[in-house]
Motif scaffolding. Structure first.
Motif, short mmCIF file in Angstrom:
data_model
loop_
_atom_site.label_atom_id
_atom_site.label_comp_id
_atom_site.label_asym_id
_atom_site.label_seq_id
_atom_site.Cartn_x
_atom_site.Cartn_y
_atom_site.Cartn_z
N PHE A 1 109.67 -4.81 -62.08
CA PHE A 1 109.87 -5.69 -63.23
C PHE A 1 111.17 -5.33 -63.95
O PHE A 1 111.37 -4.18 -64.34
N VAL A 2 112.04 -6.33 -64.09
CA VAL A 2 113.23 -6.19 -64.93
C VAL A 2 113.50 -7.45 -65.75
O VAL A 2 114.29 -7.42 -66.70
N GLU A 3 112.86 -8.55 -65.40
CA GLU A 3 113.14 -9.82 -66.09
C GLU A 3 111.98 -10.77 -65.90
O GLU A 3 111.45 -10.91 -64.80
N SER A 4 111.59 -11.42 -66.99
CA SER A 4 110.44 -12.32 -66.93
C SER A 4 110.86 -13.73 -66.56
O SER A 4 112.01 -14.14 -66.76
N GLY A 5 109.90 -14.49 -66.00
CA GLY A 5 110.12 -15.89 -65.70
C GLY A 5 108.83 -16.66 -65.90
O GLY A 5 107.73 -16.12 -65.70
N LEU B 1 113.55 -11.07 -73.81
CA LEU B 1 112.74 -11.66 -72.76
C LEU B 1 111.66 -12.55 -73.36
O LEU B 1 111.36 -12.46 -74.55
N LEU B 2 111.06 -13.37 -72.50
CA LEU B 2 109.88 -14.11 -72.95
C LEU B 2 108.69 -13.16 -73.02
O LEU B 2 107.91 -13.21 -73.97
N PHE B 3 108.56 -12.29 -72.04
CA PHE B 3 107.44 -11.34 -72.03
C PHE B 3 107.83 -10.10 -71.25
O PHE B 3 108.78 -10.11 -70.47
N LEU C 1 91.40 -14.72 -71.07
CA LEU C 1 92.14 -14.73 -69.80
C LEU C 1 91.58 -13.70 -68.82
O LEU C 1 91.75 -13.84 -67.62
N PHE C 2 90.98 -12.63 -69.33
CA PHE C 2 90.40 -11.52 -68.57
C PHE C 2 91.50 -10.71 -67.88
O PHE C 2 91.67 -9.53 -68.14
N MET C 3 92.25 -11.35 -67.00
CA MET C 3 93.39 -10.70 -66.37
C MET C 3 94.30 -11.79 -65.80
O MET C 3 93.87 -12.93 -65.60
N PHE C 4 95.56 -11.45 -65.60
CA PHE C 4 96.62 -12.33 -65.14
C PHE C 4 97.16 -13.23 -66.27
O PHE C 4 96.42 -13.97 -66.91
N TYR C 5 98.46 -13.14 -66.45
CA TYR C 5 99.21 -13.92 -67.44
C TYR C 5 98.88 -13.56 -68.88
O TYR C 5 99.35 -14.21 -69.82
N ASP C 6 98.07 -12.51 -69.09
CA ASP C 6 97.78 -12.07 -70.46
C ASP C 6 99.04 -11.56 -71.14
O ASP C 6 99.27 -11.80 -72.33
N ASP C 7 99.91 -10.85 -70.36
CA ASP C 7 101.17 -10.37 -70.94
C ASP C 7 102.13 -11.52 -71.18
O ASP C 7 102.89 -11.52 -72.16
N VAL C 8 102.11 -12.53 -70.30
CA VAL C 8 102.93 -13.73 -70.50
C VAL C 8 102.53 -14.42 -71.80
O VAL C 8 103.37 -14.80 -72.63
#
Length: 855
Positions: free
Chosen positions: A136-140, A166-168, A191-198
């Motif tokens: 990870f270095v950049e979000s999309g 960054l966005l996230f 969300l439980f998991m996945f995309y929670d940080d997004v």
């Protein structure tokens, strides 16, 4: 945030991975951060095995480790929220249990908060276990709600070492201010998991916070894969469902109506593409009479079913999501367009199946997805230096680029020094005569905003048909009436004439114009009328001509200045802690009446020995701006009166933009004095805005916009020009009459909100939301640059005298050097003979000698 006192709580989630968790904790004990300010919170997330016993046996005697046990698996989101609630740190850091932090991970992560109190989260650089390739270095984020990581598996070869917004950040290594994290509700447990940080990053950005990438805060990740025990369809279910959750909660009403139906259509196409089936096989026209026609079941891919199950669960979740949406939308402070710039490549399809891509392109076109995400490309051009030290034009260009960057893509270009960077827009230098470089920027831009001589210097801009915004806040030709006075009679006249021609060319070409005051607007309307721009076309478009020219003055930061260091008192020899300091907040130019000011200080000093006049800047930050004759004259008078170093002080270097508040806040009053002439009448003294920003009583000469405002609002005292006695009395009043000074400060405090950058630049920001070619240029703009048509305005033939003036202007504004000097000498010789050339040389030598003696 003071890093020296910051307490950090690292939250590590354990779910049936005790070996990894114990290794992670061991690595955390090696980081460069005081143990008494490092708390480790291990959340045993309902593993249902011997994890808790093993953790307590291994970690029970470590004072800074706490074990929190959940009876059930709360997922990454719930487990992280539980850890954050139990944590005691100022900052909570989330770290995957299968990661090992670099020794500087915490130190550099906390340093990432330094740029602004609005930085709420700091994302670490995450590499593979060996530290070679990128995790990870950049979000999309795609327009349909699915997040991704840019540059994954690429070599970490130095390309990813610049901090940026960054966005996230990835939840595997993320620092967040704990109070902000709890305030915004933490991770969405639905969300439980996945995309929670997004989702967290998107919400933080909507609320006006920033997520910052700190490349020196490094973590190494094993990346086991949390879903290795489950089929791919379960991951697909969560990804599809959570993407819809993100869109529904975070998009504005306007954009939700476009993006959500398109995302639903795309979900169906993706599900069918994963099945490998033909969605037309149930079309009655495809009936073949096959024996299985009445069978109730047909084989279908689990991944296909996962997509439709995800959609149904999204529907089931709508009551909760609707409440979440109302809360987020009611609190948001940033527009979708402002946040869209952080999405990266929002049109990355993330699935390469041919059938899917065919549908993807159809959906993009049918729903016009690109339109809401389109950001106008604005090119801002200045000729001023961009760095730590900036004069008015450079500062204004910088603030304009900042203001426009929220909803537009912005490039700030100068042909001068470019030593300042921004995360919000590009900053670059294009040297004079580098037409190819400028052409690249011109071709990129939708709108071109420029100051000063940009149009004159670059043929590319002269040929451009792009929408152009012209900044007229500085009437350059009126300035030259004073600034060029020392050039000798011929040089003076030619400089004023050539600058007027530069201005007229801008007035003929621009689509939208900015000026600094109502007084200026009336002046510029007259000059616009003179070049034929006050015409029926523009009048029909807007009979007040507000679509042609608007008032957008210089501004000030809306956030009050903060004193960060000693700058004048006790630092400058001769200025003590209790002295009365009056500050001159900027350069000294020929149109300023500093001699009268120095004489007034001498008068006050006879009665008050503690008065100190501090000239903030003498040497201009733009190396192309020479020291003017008035500087030497001011020094001479101060020396003659015995004031220099005792009551009058010259700061020889220009003060850095981000340091000037320290000087202003140590002053008791601000002063600006000028001569009463045409330049004064239409000027806008930007230094007075700095006085207002610092809430200082103001002493100024009347006759300009600010002089009239100071007098009308009671923000200080405005006096007649050259009236030394009145000026001395005004200084004495503002420095030694507490009631008068307090009343002036109260008035300044009341008025200054009218001059924030947000208000000042509102007309420009609004124009760029829907930029339009000026009504009378609509036809010309549709014709290729350089074409001659029946609709083009006729050009008046130049007289021989005017041709000579244009020739001089072309030589005088060419690149400085020996060739230019020889061409100028030849021109003077041909026009004025040997005596004229001799007079010019003698005048130049005189100016250089006076300038040298003044130093």
């Amino acid at each position: 945030m003071s890093s020296s006192a910051t307490r950090v709580s690292v939250v590590v989630i354990n779910f049936r991975g005790t070996d990894d968790t114990l290794e992670c904790i061991a690595r955390l004990s090696e980081v460069d951060w005081p143990a008494d300010r490092l708390e480790i919170v291990v959340v045993e997330n309902g593993s249902g095995d011997d994890s808790e016993a093993r953790l307590r046996a291994a970690l029970g005697d470590q004072a800074n480790v706490r074990i929190i046990v959940s009876a059930e698996n709360l997922g990454f989101t719930g487990g992280s929220n539980l850890g954050a609630r139990e944590a005691t740190g100022d900052v909570v850091a989330f770290l995957n249990n299968d990661a090992k932090p670099h020794v500087d991970w915490v130190k550099e992560g906390i340093a990432g908060f330094a740029p602004s109190p609005r930085v709420a989260a700091v994302a670490s650089k995450v590499l593979d276990w060996e530290g070679r390739t990128v995790d990870f270095v950049e979000s999309g984020l795609s327009w349909f709600g699915m997040g991704y990581k840019n540059h994954i598996a690429e070599l970490d070869d130095g390309r990813f070492d610049e901090p940026q917004d960054l966005l996230f950040g990835t939840g595997s290594a993320l620092f967040v201010r704990r109070d902000v994290f709890l305030e915004v509700g933490g991770f969405d447990e639905g969300l439980f998991m996945f995309y929670d940080d997004v989702d967290l990053g998107w919400r933080l950005n909507l609320l006006g916070y920033r997520v910052r990438f700190a490349p020196r805060s490094v973590v190494f990740h094993k990346h086991h894969g949390s879903m290795k025990s489950f089929g791919d369809h379960r991951e697909m279910y969560l990804l599809e469902r959570n993407a819809l959750h993100l869109l529904y909660k975070n998009l504005s009403d306007e954009n939700l109506g476009v993006f959500l139906p398109a995302a639903l259509a795309l979900l169906a196409r993706r599900a069918v593409a994963k099945s490998g089936r033909d969605s037309e096989e149930f079309d009655i026209r495809r009936f073949t009479g096959a024996p299985d026609e009445f069978d109730a079941l047909t084989p279908i891919s689990k991944e296909t079913v996962a997509g439709f199950f995800a959609l149904d669960q999204f529907v089931a979740d709508l009551p909760r999501l609707s409440e979440e949406r109302r809360r987020i939308q009611s609190q948001r402070v940033r527009s979708d367009k402002d946040v869209f710039r952080l999405f990266g490549d929002a049109f990355k399809p993330l699935f390469e199946d041919g059938y899917f891509l065919e549908g993807y392109r159809a959906i993009l076109e049918a729903f016009d997805i690109e339109a809401p995400m389109h950001r106008t490309k604005v090119l801002v051009i200045t000729g001023d230096a961009l760095g730590e030290k900036m004069a008015g034009p450079g500062m204004r260009a910088w603030k304009i680029a900042e203001a426009l960057s929220s909803d537009n893509d912005v490039r700030l270009v100068t042909w001068n020094v470019a030593n300042r960077k921004s995360d919000a827009f590009e900053v670059t230098r294009v040297p004079l005569q580098h037409e190819r470089a400028m052409r690249e920027h011109e071709e990129w831009a939708d709108v071109i905003f420029f100051q000063g001589y940009a149009l004159h210097h670059f043929t590319t801009l002269q040929k451009s048909n792009k929408i152009m915004v012209v900044d007229l806040y500085d009437p350059m030709h009126l300035e030259q009436l004073e600034q060029a006075r020392d050039n000798g009679d011929v040089g003076w006249r030619n400089q004023v004439t050539s600058t007027t021609e530069v201005i007229n060319a801008q007035l003929e070409r621009g689509d939208f114009f900015l000026c600094a005051s109502e007084r200026q607007r009336l002046f510029w309307l007259g000059q616009l009328a003179a070049v034929g721009r006050v015409n029926p076309d523009n009048y029909l478009a807007d009979d007040n001509l507000n679509k042609l020219i608007a008032i957008a003055p210089f501004g000030m930061d809306s956030r009050p200045p903060q004193h960060e260091r000693k700058a004048i008192r006790g630092v400058t020899p001769g200025i003590g802690e209790d002295d009365k300091v009056v500050i001159w907040g900027g350069g000294i130019y020929n149109w300023f009446d500093t001699p009268s000011l120095v004489r007034a200080v001498a008068q006050v000093a006879e009665r008050h020995d503690d008065i100190r006049l501090f000239f903030l800047g003498v040497a201009h930050p733009n190396p192309d701006v020479p020291e003017m004759a008035i500087v030497a004259e001011t020094r001479r008078i101060s020396d003659q009166l015995g004031l220099t170093g005792k009551h009058v002080f010259f700061n020889e270097q220009w003060v850095a933009l981000d340091d000037r508040q320290n000087y202003l806040l140590e002053a008791d009053a601000g002063v600006s004095t000028h001569f009463a002439h045409i330049e004064t009448t239409f000027s806008f003294r930007t230094r007075i805005l700095d006085y207002m920003w610092a809430n200082l009583p103001i002493v100024t000469t009347d006759g300009d916009s600010f002089g009239d405002l100071v007098a009308a609002e009671g923000m200080g005292v405005a006096v007649k020009e050259r009236d030394v006695d009145a000026l001395a009395a005004a200084l004495e009043s503002m420095l030694y009459d507490p009631e008068a000074a307090a009343a002036a400060r109260a008035a300044v405090s009341r008025v200054r909100d009218d001059f924030t950058w947000e208000r000042a630049l509102a007309p420009l920001v609004e124009f760029c939301k829907d930029p339009q070619v000026a009504a009378d240029r609509a036809h010309d703009a549709a014709v290729p640059a350089g074409s001659v048509t029946a609709g083009s305005r006729p050009r008046v033939a130049l007289s021989p005298a005017r041709q000579r003036e244009m020739q001089f202007h072309e030589i005088a504004n060419s690149r400085h050097g020996v060739v230019r000097d020889v061409r100028l000498a030849t021109w003077y010789l041909r026009q004025n003979g040997v005596s004229g050339l001799r007079d010019k040389v003698q005048n130049r030598v005189r100016i250089m000698r006076e300038s040298k003696n003044g130093r």
